[in-house]
Scaffold this motif. Structure first.
Motif, PDB file in Angstrom:
ATOM      1  N   ASN A 392       0.833  -1.204   0.000  1.00 22.64           N
ATOM      2  CA  ASN A 392       0.000   0.000   0.000  1.00 22.64           C
ATOM      3  C   ASN A 392       0.865   1.251   0.000  1.00 22.64           C
ATOM      4  O   ASN A 392       1.503   1.584   0.996  1.00 22.64           O
ATOM      5  CB  ASN A 392      -0.916  -0.007   1.227  1.00 22.64           C
ATOM      6  N   SER A 393       0.900   1.911  -1.143  1.00 22.11           N
ATOM      7  CA  SER A 393       1.688   3.136  -1.270  1.00 22.11           C
ATOM      8  C   SER A 393       0.756   4.300  -1.613  1.00 22.11           C
ATOM      9  O   SER A 393       1.041   5.118  -2.480  1.00 22.11           O
ATOM     10  CB  SER A 393       2.756   2.929  -2.348  1.00 22.11           C
ATOM     11  N   ARG A 394      -0.386   4.366  -0.907  1.00 18.69           N
ATOM     12  CA  ARG A 394      -1.434   5.356  -1.229  1.00 18.69           C
ATOM     13  C   ARG A 394      -1.545   6.459  -0.173  1.00 18.69           C
ATOM     14  O   ARG A 394      -2.559   7.149  -0.087  1.00 18.69           O
ATOM     15  CB  ARG A 394      -2.784   4.643  -1.378  1.00 18.69           C
ATOM     16  N   MET A 395      -0.504   6.618   0.622  1.00 22.62           N
ATOM     17  CA  MET A 395      -0.589   7.625   1.672  1.00 22.62           C
ATOM     18  C   MET A 395      -0.868   9.004   1.080  1.00 22.62           C
ATOM     19  O   MET A 395      -0.283   9.395   0.065  1.00 22.62           O
ATOM     20  CB  MET A 395       0.717   7.675   2.454  1.00 22.62           C
ATOM     21  N   GLY A 396      -1.796   9.718   1.729  1.00 16.97           N
ATOM     22  CA  GLY A 396      -2.154  11.048   1.253  1.00 16.97           C
ATOM     23  C   GLY A 396      -3.394  11.041   0.373  1.00 16.97           C
ATOM     24  O   GLY A 396      -3.847  12.096  -0.061  1.00 16.97           O
ATOM     25  N   LEU A 397      -3.927   9.840   0.089  1.00 23.09           N
ATOM     26  CA  LEU A 397      -5.132   9.738  -0.742  1.00 23.09           C
ATOM     27  C   LEU A 397      -6.255   9.092   0.052  1.00 23.09           C
ATOM     28  O   LEU A 397      -6.019   8.149   0.820  1.00 23.09           O
ATOM     29  CB  LEU A 397      -4.870   8.861  -1.972  1.00 23.09           C
ATOM     30  N   LEU A 398      -7.480   9.581  -0.147  1.00 22.90           N
ATOM     31  CA  LEU A 398      -8.650   8.895   0.392  1.00 22.90           C
ATOM     32  C   LEU A 398      -8.963   7.704  -0.512  1.00 22.90           C
ATOM     33  O   LEU A 398      -8.400   7.578  -1.602  1.00 22.90           O
ATOM     34  CB  LEU A 398      -9.845   9.857   0.440  1.00 22.90           C
ATOM     35  N   ALA A 399      -9.889   6.855  -0.047  1.00 17.65           N
ATOM     36  CA  ALA A 399     -10.205   5.643  -0.803  1.00 17.65           C
ATOM     37  C   ALA A 399     -10.622   5.970  -2.242  1.00 17.65           C
ATOM     38  O   ALA A 399     -10.295   5.230  -3.171  1.00 17.65           O
ATOM     39  CB  ALA A 399     -11.309   4.865  -0.087  1.00 17.65           C
ATOM     40  N   ASP A 400     -11.305   7.089  -2.443  1.00 18.66           N
ATOM     41  CA  ASP A 400     -11.760   7.403  -3.801  1.00 18.66           C
ATOM     42  C   ASP A 400     -10.699   8.161  -4.622  1.00 18.66           C
ATOM     43  O   ASP A 400     -10.970   8.611  -5.733  1.00 18.66           O
ATOM     44  CB  ASP A 400     -13.054   8.229  -3.749  1.00 18.66           C
ATOM     45  N   GLY A 401      -9.517   8.306  -4.055  1.00 14.70           N
ATOM     46  CA  GLY A 401      -8.418   8.914  -4.820  1.00 14.70           C
ATOM     47  C   GLY A 401      -8.271  10.418  -4.607  1.00 14.70           C
ATOM     48  O   GLY A 401      -7.333  11.020  -5.130  1.00 14.70           O
ATOM     49  N   PRO A 403      -7.166  13.776  -2.666  1.00 19.50           N
ATOM     50  CA  PRO A 403      -6.063  13.986  -1.713  1.00 19.50           C
ATOM     51  C   PRO A 403      -6.567  14.325  -0.309  1.00 19.50           C
ATOM     52  O   PRO A 403      -7.591  14.984  -0.156  1.00 19.50           O
ATOM     53  CB  PRO A 403      -5.325  15.191  -2.302  1.00 19.50           C
ATOM     54  N   VAL A 404      -5.842  13.851   0.693  1.00 18.52           N
ATOM     55  CA  VAL A 404      -6.168  14.152   2.083  1.00 18.52           C
ATOM     56  C   VAL A 404      -5.986  15.649   2.338  1.00 18.52           C
ATOM     57  O   VAL A 404      -6.773  16.278   3.045  1.00 18.52           O
ATOM     58  CB  VAL A 404      -5.277  13.329   3.043  1.00 18.52           C
ATOM     59  N   SER A 405      -4.909  16.225   1.753  1.00 11.64           N
ATOM     60  CA  SER A 405      -4.722  17.672   1.927  1.00 11.64           C
ATOM     61  C   SER A 405      -4.497  18.308   0.562  1.00 11.64           C
ATOM     62  O   SER A 405      -3.985  17.661  -0.358  1.00 11.64           O
ATOM     63  CB  SER A 405      -3.522  17.939   2.838  1.00 11.64           C
ATOM     64  N   GLN A 406      -4.883  19.559   0.454  1.00 15.05           N
ATOM     65  CA  GLN A 406      -4.774  20.259  -0.823  1.00 15.05           C
ATOM     66  C   GLN A 406      -3.319  20.638  -1.119  1.00 15.05           C
ATOM     67  O   GLN A 406      -2.531  20.849  -0.197  1.00 15.05           O
ATOM     68  CB  GLN A 406      -5.618  21.529  -0.794  1.00 15.05           C
ATOM     69  N   ALA A 407      -3.009  20.723  -2.412  1.00 18.04           N
ATOM     70  CA  ALA A 407      -1.678  21.195  -2.803  1.00 18.04           C
ATOM     71  C   ALA A 407      -1.521  22.653  -2.350  1.00 18.04           C
ATOM     72  O   ALA A 407      -2.502  23.394  -2.262  1.00 18.04           O
ATOM     73  CB  ALA A 407      -1.518  21.104  -4.315  1.00 18.04           C
ATOM     74  N   LEU A 408      -0.289  23.038  -2.045  1.00 17.71           N
ATOM     75  CA  LEU A 408      -0.027  24.415  -1.638  1.00 17.71           C
ATOM     76  C   LEU A 408      -0.206  25.347  -2.835  1.00 17.71           C
ATOM     77  O   LEU A 408       0.086  24.970  -3.975  1.00 17.71           O
ATOM     78  CB  LEU A 408       1.395  24.545  -1.092  1.00 17.71           C
ATOM     79  N   ALA A 419       3.278  20.965  -4.606  1.00 19.10           N
ATOM     80  CA  ALA A 419       3.850  20.780  -3.262  1.00 19.10           C
ATOM     81  C   ALA A 419       2.738  20.612  -2.247  1.00 19.10           C
ATOM     82  O   ALA A 419       1.659  21.196  -2.381  1.00 19.10           O
ATOM     83  CB  ALA A 419       4.717  21.980  -2.904  1.00 19.10           C
ATOM     84  N   ARG A 420       3.040  19.800  -1.237  1.00 15.39           N
ATOM     85  CA  ARG A 420       2.065  19.573  -0.164  1.00 15.39           C
ATOM     86  C   ARG A 420       2.791  19.470   1.158  1.00 15.39           C
ATOM     87  O   ARG A 420       3.911  18.967   1.217  1.00 15.39           O
ATOM     88  CB  ARG A 420       1.331  18.245  -0.379  1.00 15.39           C
ATOM     89  N   THR A 421       2.142  19.889   2.216  1.00 10.75           N
ATOM     90  CA  THR A 421       2.691  19.612   3.539  1.00 10.75           C
ATOM     91  C   THR A 421       2.004  18.355   4.087  1.00 10.75           C
ATOM     92  O   THR A 421       1.011  17.889   3.531  1.00 10.75           O
ATOM     93  CB  THR A 421       2.458  20.782   4.514  1.00 10.75           C
ATOM     94  N   GLY A 422       2.527  17.839   5.168  1.00 16.24           N
ATOM     95  CA  GLY A 422       1.941  16.642   5.777  1.00 16.24           C
ATOM     96  C   GLY A 422       2.530  15.391   5.149  1.00 16.24           C
ATOM     97  O   GLY A 422       3.329  15.447   4.217  1.00 16.24           O
TER      98      GLY A 422
END
Ligand code: FES
Ligand SMILES: [Fe+2]
Length: 454
Positions: A392-401, A403-408, A419-422
């Protein structure tokens, strides 16, 4: 390869078939479709400053003599004798006007031209029977540089290096253009690890997540002023063009204060200000991000960090450049250079070198921590069960694809790309998606080259 399409589509959605980290068939495809096409970093112009200087470097299995000729031009000459194929140059680096093949003694100038054959008249009828003038060691089909970094491509159709690198050049400048004089290198240190080459490239591209766990001890012994490795989530990861990397968030302050905070002396700060664009200055001075590790696809990485070098609280920055040179599916040769601004004060150069040796290189503390993981991962990836496992290399994505946080936005991060933080594995996915793009393209037929055609 059976099932390649399905494998690549799993990779693209961030579910990574575990066996790609130790698989003969994948390695064969990487040789055929990736390393024969991409631009591969092989060294820096400062390693061969004078006519006749050379270093010997490989692009996967192919050995090249990277030599500066009497005309000051740097060439990459395929290190295989035109006669019976012996390696012409066996030394790792040096200065030579000619290379003489150890087998039967054909000799070549350092620009690749064949100039001497023992018993030329008796054996070949002299120049009438075998003219020397158009015979030369095969040249790499493409060679180009950026800030003195030398890249080679085995693909005659390779796009221009500048296009290939794209916006990652903006970030490369932080490591390789701190003054108009550019960098000078020490090394490389060279060692082999029983690990797949992709793991290191992915790690340096964006694995901020491993720092609190893998490198706990480095933080506990107080090598860093930053108290908690977990602070890494405040930094940003960026992907731009053909590479990406990580940054740390710095405390509030101006550009000068922040560069001073990581240990740069004032004369170096002045030259950085002169050399960097307004956007490059803004990433540090306005937005407060300081570049750390990064990778350029496929197998070049860099790192910039600022440990404590003495008993005081004073930190000092270092820069290192490396390649993850594949040897086998389960083995990588690491070439690791110390890089420093050529105009840096001498005492800075020597302390910065010490900082590098403490952290990275064959004796570096980070290095020891990291490699333990990578060797273990690689050996497990060879087994039967690994063929059934999607990592599982999907860190930063919700199940539906999404992103967990918005790009800067550009107002938050002045650099190009995304770019993204977190915590997230955007960069690892970018790197492997690019890998998938290369692996799915069948090779073009290659005409047999002869020396005379070069
Ligand atoms: S193989 Fe080089 S001279 Fe014969
Ligand atoms: Fe690490």
């Amino acid at each position: 390869m059976n099932g390649l399409d399905a494998l690549l589509s799993d990779v693209r959605r961030g579910m990574i078939p575990a066996h790609i980290y130790n698989d003969e068939e994948i390695f064969r495809l990487e040789r055929e479709r990736l390393f024969s096409r991409a631009w591969i970093f092989v060294g820096h112009e400062s390693e061969v400053p004078r006519p006749g200087d050379y270093v010997v470097r490989r692009v996967l299995d192919d050995s090249f003599i990277i030599a500066r000729g009497e005309d000051a031009q740097v060439r990459a000459l395929f290190n295989m004798c035109l006669h019976r194929g012996m390696q012409v140059c066996r030394a790792e680096m040096g200065n030579a006007s000619h290379f003489r093949c150890p087998y039967h003694g054909w000799s070549y100038r350092n620009d690749g031209r064949l100039v001497g054959l023992p018993f030329h008249q008796d054996a070949y009828g002299g120049d009438a029977g075998f003219p020397r003038d158009r015979q030369r060691l095969l040249a790499a089909p493409a060679l180009d540089t950026y800030n003195g970094l030398i890249f080679v491509s085995i693909d005659p159709e390779a796009p221009p290096l500048a296009d290939y690198l794209g916006d990652i050049r903006f970030y490369l400048d932080y490591y390789t253009r701190q003054s108009a004089a550019g960098i000078e290198l020490r090394g490389p240190q060279r060692w082999r690890i029983k690990a797949n080459w992709k793991i290191g490239a992915e790690n340096f591209a964006g694995d901020m997540y491993h720092t609190p766990q893998t490198h706990t001890s480095v933080v506990e012994i107080g090598l860093f002023r930053e108290p908690k490795a977990a602070k890494r989530k405040d930094g940003a990861t960026y992907w731009a063009g053909n590479g990406g990397g990580t940054t740390y968030k710095l405390p509030p302050g101006s550009l000068e204060e922040r560069l001073r905070y990581v240990g740069y002396p004032d004369p170096m700060i002045e030259s950085m200000k002169r050399c960097w664009s307004a956007e490059q200055r803004d990433v540090v001075g306005r937005d407060g991000f300081m570049i750390s590790a990064a990778s350029v696809f496929p197998n070049m990485s860099m790192v910039h960090n600022w440990p404590k070098v003495g008993d005081s609280e004073q930190v000092l920055p270092f820069i290192s450049i490396r390649t993850w040179q594949p040897v086998a599916p389960d083995e990588t040769e690491v070439l690791s250079w110390f890089a420093v601004d050529a105009q840096a004060p001498p005492e800075f150069k020597s302390l910065s070198y010490k900082a590098y040796l403490m952290c990275f290189g064959s004796t570096g503390m980070f290095e020891q921590d990291d490699v333990e993981n990578w060797v273990s991962l690689t050996s497990t990836a060879a087994g039967t069960m690994a063929r059934r496992l999607l990592l599982n290399s999907r860190m930063g994505l919700l199940a539906d694809g999404t992103p967990v946080s918005q790009a800067l936005t550009r107002a938050q991060f002045a650099g190009p790309g995304e770019a993204r933080t977190g915590y997230g594995e955007y960069n690892q996915r970018h790197l492997l998606s690019r890998w998938a793009d290369y692996l799915e393209r069948p090779p073009a037929p290659v005409a047999a080259g002869t020396a005379a055609r070069a």
